[in-house]
Design an enzyme around this catalytic site. Structure first.
Site, PDB file in Angstrom:
ATOM      1  N   ASP A 219       0.842  -1.209   0.000  1.00 13.97           N
ATOM      2  CA  ASP A 219       0.000   0.000   0.000  1.00 13.97           C
ATOM      3  C   ASP A 219       0.872   1.253   0.000  1.00 13.97           C
ATOM      4  O   ASP A 219       0.597   2.232  -0.696  1.00 13.97           O
ATOM      5  CB  ASP A 219      -0.987  -0.008   1.176  1.00 13.97           C
ATOM      6  CG  ASP A 219      -0.378  -0.530   2.469  1.00 13.97           C
ATOM      7  OD1 ASP A 219       0.726  -1.118   2.419  1.00 13.97           O
ATOM      8  OD2 ASP A 219      -0.973  -0.341   3.534  1.00 13.97           O
ATOM      9  N   ASP A 247       1.015  -1.938 -13.766  1.00 19.74           N
ATOM     10  CA  ASP A 247       0.083  -1.090 -14.519  1.00 19.74           C
ATOM     11  C   ASP A 247       0.147   0.358 -14.021  1.00 19.74           C
ATOM     12  O   ASP A 247       0.092   1.301 -14.812  1.00 19.74           O
ATOM     13  CB  ASP A 247      -1.358  -1.609 -14.397  1.00 19.74           C
ATOM     14  CG  ASP A 247      -1.676  -2.614 -15.491  1.00 19.74           C
ATOM     15  OD1 ASP A 247      -0.734  -3.049 -16.183  1.00 19.74           O
ATOM     16  OD2 ASP A 247      -2.855  -2.962 -15.658  1.00 19.74           O
TER      17      ASP A 247
END
Ligand code: NAD
Length: 355
Positions: A219, A247
């Site tokens: 995260d 991505d």
């Protein structure tokens, strides 16, 4: 030297961009005295049309016998309604599994002439993005046991020591060839598989004392990539985290038509392909950006054939063409010179000649 390359033209813009990469490779061959031999492999939608399935065993065999596999892209609306296991993309899974390619290597470079394409404020971190994400490709939650029981569903993420060790080493070796900085990304504050991941990484890091090593929670990594992408060199991580983070990283460069990738196993045989798809909306129009595929061919020269000088020649030629303001339509600004696929390929070859 002679190198055997399995060529998968694929569907949509695949044939156009592979032709471009072959032209560039042939030119590199003549400048540096190498011989590149090509074996055509039918896979994806064109294989479904011809043979009824996305990948024949004998086509996979051709890939296994080659020194490297270069792929355009597969898929398109024509095959979109087929069930999952019959779709063109299954061919890629078949090749990855058949060649035991467990490491996906995705560089994301923001070329200075394309700085405007980056959605971030570049001045905030010095303006440079040059990151490689090394993603584990054959383990983790995408391959673990999954089931639906009544109104509940579960998926399992599992990793063995040897799986972590082999991808960890790819991360260290990749960092060693660059700025010597490796960030290992996990979720060790929650997941047991991540705690093992961290343990194994710490176990091998002493073998790479020249590489600066850091752990980072996934995260935090997602956040740091936006806050200050300039801090990263190589990121190594498990399959799903790598899927998502690679991505995210690719979007930092703002141009899908520019990004190459490599999938490697334990030897030198790898599969090289652009990260974009078959772009059916522009297929056959001669306007596709061939740069991601040409840079994938450069990765093939570097990673499978150990031809660093030749790979540098291709990458520098791409940069020179961009510096001169030539762009395919997908990356063009209002003051750029817009060229088609063939013209862009010719310009890159001209720049290789000038070096
Ligand atoms: P896509 O990457 O093909 O296209 C997304 C957008 O980017 C389109 O507008 C397209 O025109 C543009 N684009 C992509 N590559 C370009 C290039 N080289 N030059 C200029 N513009 C480019 O993604 P999609 O539309 O979601 O998928 C199309 C098909 O490709 C689908 O069938 C999908 O399953 C398949 N696909 C294949 C691969 C692969 O072969 N590895 C990867 C992703 C998607």
């Amino acid at each position: 030297m002679k190198y055997d390359i399995a060529l998968i033209h694929g569907d949509g813009i695949g044939p156009e961009i592979i032709d471009s990469a072959v032209e560039v490779l042939n030119h590199i061959g003549s400048v540096f005295s190498h011989e590149f031999d090509y074996t055509g492999v039918i896979a994806g939608g064109s294989s479904i049309d011809k043979f009824g399935i996305p990948l024949l065993e004998e086509e996979l065999e051709k890939c296994k016998k080659a020194d490297a596999v270069l792929l355009g892209a597969v898929g398109g609306p024509k095959w979109d309604t087929l069930p999952g296991d019959k779709r063109p993309e299954r061919a890629l899974l078949g090749i990855r599994a058949g060649l035991e390619l467990f490491a996906n290597i995705r560089p994301a470079i923001l070329y200075p002439p394309l700085a405007d394409a980056c959605p971030l404020k570049l001045e905030a971190y010095g303006g440079a993005i040059d990151i490689i994400v090394v993603r584990e490709l054959t383990g983790g939650i995408y391959f673990g046991k999954r089931e639906r029981v009544g109104d509940t569903a579960y998926d399992t993420m599992s990793y063995s020591v040897s799986e972590i060790e082999r991808i960890g080493r790819v991360g260290f070796e990749t960092a060693r060839k660059r700025k010597k900085k490796l960030t290992s990304v996990d979720k060790a504050n929650v997941l047991e598989s991540s705690r093992l991941w961290r343990e194994v990484m710490h176990g091998i890091k002493s073998e790479y004392p020249d590489v600066e090593y850091a752990d980072m929670l996934v995260d935090n990594c997602a956040m740091q990539l936006i806050r200050n992408p300039g801090q990263f060199d190589v990121i190594v991580t498990e399959n799903m985290f790598g899927d998502i983070l690679s991505d995210e990283v690719s979007m930092l460069t703002g141009s899908i038509g520019m990004l190459p990738s490599a999938s490697m196993g334990s030897g030198s045989l790898g599969m090289f392909e652009p990260i974009h798809g078959s772009a059916p909306d522009i297929a056959g129009q001669g306007i596709a950006n061939p740069i991601a595929t040409i840079l994938s061919a450069a990765m093939m020269l570097r990673y499978s054939f150990d031809l660093d000088t030749e790979a540098d020649a291709v990458e520098n030629a791409v940069l020179s063409v961009l510096e001169k303001g030539y762009r395919t339509r997908d990356i063009a600004g209002s003051s750029d010179k817009i060229v088609g696929t063939r013209e862009m390929t010719r310009l890159i070859i001209e720049e290789i000649e000038k070096q």
